[in-house]
Design an enzyme around this catalytic site. Structure first.
Site, mmCIF file in Angstrom:
data_model
loop_
_atom_site.group_PDB
_atom_site.id
_atom_site.type_symbol
_atom_site.label_atom_id
_atom_site.label_comp_id
_atom_site.label_asym_id
_atom_site.label_seq_id
_atom_site.Cartn_x
_atom_site.Cartn_y
_atom_site.Cartn_z
ATOM 1 N N ASP A 12 0.844 -1.183 0.000
ATOM 2 C CA ASP A 12 0.000 0.000 0.000
ATOM 3 C C ASP A 12 0.892 1.250 0.000
ATOM 4 O O ASP A 12 2.065 1.182 0.374
ATOM 5 C CB ASP A 12 -0.902 -0.031 1.233
ATOM 6 N N ASP A 14 -0.214 5.139 0.887
ATOM 7 C CA ASP A 14 -0.436 6.088 1.977
ATOM 8 C C ASP A 14 -0.441 5.372 3.323
ATOM 9 O O ASP A 14 -1.178 4.407 3.526
ATOM 10 C CB ASP A 14 -1.765 6.821 1.775
ATOM 11 N N THR A 107 -2.560 0.938 -4.440
ATOM 12 C CA THR A 107 -3.049 2.103 -3.712
ATOM 13 C C THR A 107 -4.490 2.446 -4.067
ATOM 14 O O THR A 107 -4.946 2.197 -5.186
ATOM 15 C CB THR A 107 -2.149 3.326 -3.994
ATOM 16 N N SER A 108 -5.180 3.061 -3.115
ATOM 17 C CA SER A 108 -6.544 3.544 -3.354
ATOM 18 C C SER A 108 -6.551 4.916 -4.002
ATOM 19 O O SER A 108 -7.619 5.444 -4.342
ATOM 20 C CB SER A 108 -7.330 3.591 -2.039
ATOM 21 N N LYS A 140 -10.734 -1.358 -2.058
ATOM 22 C CA LYS A 140 -10.559 -2.046 -0.784
ATOM 23 C C LYS A 140 -11.749 -1.721 0.119
ATOM 24 O O LYS A 140 -12.219 -0.586 0.095
ATOM 25 C CB LYS A 140 -9.261 -1.569 -0.111
ATOM 26 N N ASP A 165 -1.529 -0.557 6.140
ATOM 27 C CA ASP A 165 -1.704 0.173 7.400
ATOM 28 C C ASP A 165 -3.161 0.295 7.805
ATOM 29 O O ASP A 165 -3.446 0.615 8.956
ATOM 30 C CB ASP A 165 -1.124 1.586 7.279
#
Length: 235
Positions: A12, A14, A107-108, A140, A165
């Site tokens: 991931d 961030d 990543t989102s 996600k 995270d």
């Protein structure tokens, strides 16, 4: 000290590689104020998920066109707010130690935003493979992001380790069939345990790539001075 054997690593961005928390909080708080929403609650809901998903949930009565417009506003606002975006401890070292074709950033964020943040953190040149919200239909905690990340490496997700995270990202990795190392940079341990994380460590500095056993795989060592622990199984 645990040694984890795998074929690929899905990471991931961030909260794992990049600290963008202040910027994210500022932009989402500005957006929340436009709609008289609680800024802190909105920031918490948005963490680890695509912006469009959060906007749709918070403004369910609005049209799809309005959702898309607000999502574009959010993307541009976050792209412009990078003054205090930086790499988290151990992020550059971990990416530099992993073979470039054996890891992907998942990543989102949109692809544009992810590139801007990774450049700001000095990590962009290390990243060869990435899956962003621009590449998926379901964010996600749906397994699609990590399934696509594994596919990008030419691997089954079961042979990969995810580093996350957020509880939503942890659930995404587990739903894809991967094992998950959770870092406690943004989320309390109890939430990561509830999301079924396999291990919990402080940050990427707690994870070291060590010489493998000669089978072509990767060995990740969780340092025992990092507060690392195997997450207890939920009843």
């Amino acid at each position: 000290m645990d040694t984890i054997k795998c074929q690929g690593v899905l990471i991931d961005m961030d909260g794992v590689l990049v600290d963008s928390t202040p910027a994210v909080a500022r932009v989402w708080s500005r957006w929340a104020a436009k709609y008289n929403l609680d800024g802190d609650a909105v920031v918490k809901r948005a963490h680890g998920r695509t912006s469009l998903t959060t906007i749709r949930e918070l403004l369910p009565e609005e049209s799809p066109e309005m959702h898309e417009n607000e999502n574009r506003w959010m993307e541009q606002a976050e792209i412009e707010d990078i003054a205090d975006v930086f790499a988290l401890p151990g992020a550059k070292e971990l990416l530099g130690a992993l073979p470039a074709d054996r890891f992907a950033v998942v990543t989102s964020a949109t692809h544009r935003l992810a590139e801007v943040r990774l450049r700001a953190a000095g990590l962009w040149d290390l990243v060869k493979n990435m899956v962003s919200s621009s590449d998926i239909q379901h964010g996600k905690p749906h397994p699609e992001p990590y399934l696509k990340g594994a596919a990008k490496l030419g691997l089954p997700a079961q042979d990969c380790v995810v580093i996350e995270d957020a509880s939503s990202g942890t659930r995404s990795g587990k739903a894809a069939g991967a094992r998950v190392i959770a870092v406690r940079t943004t989320t309390p341990d109890e939430e990561l345990v509830a999301a079924k994380a396999d291990w919990i460590v402080n940050d990427c500095a707690s994870i070291r790539v060590v010489p493998g056993s000669g089978d072509g795989g990767l060995d990740l060592e969780l340092r025992d001075d990092s507060g690392a622990r195997r997450a207890p199984k939920m009843a």
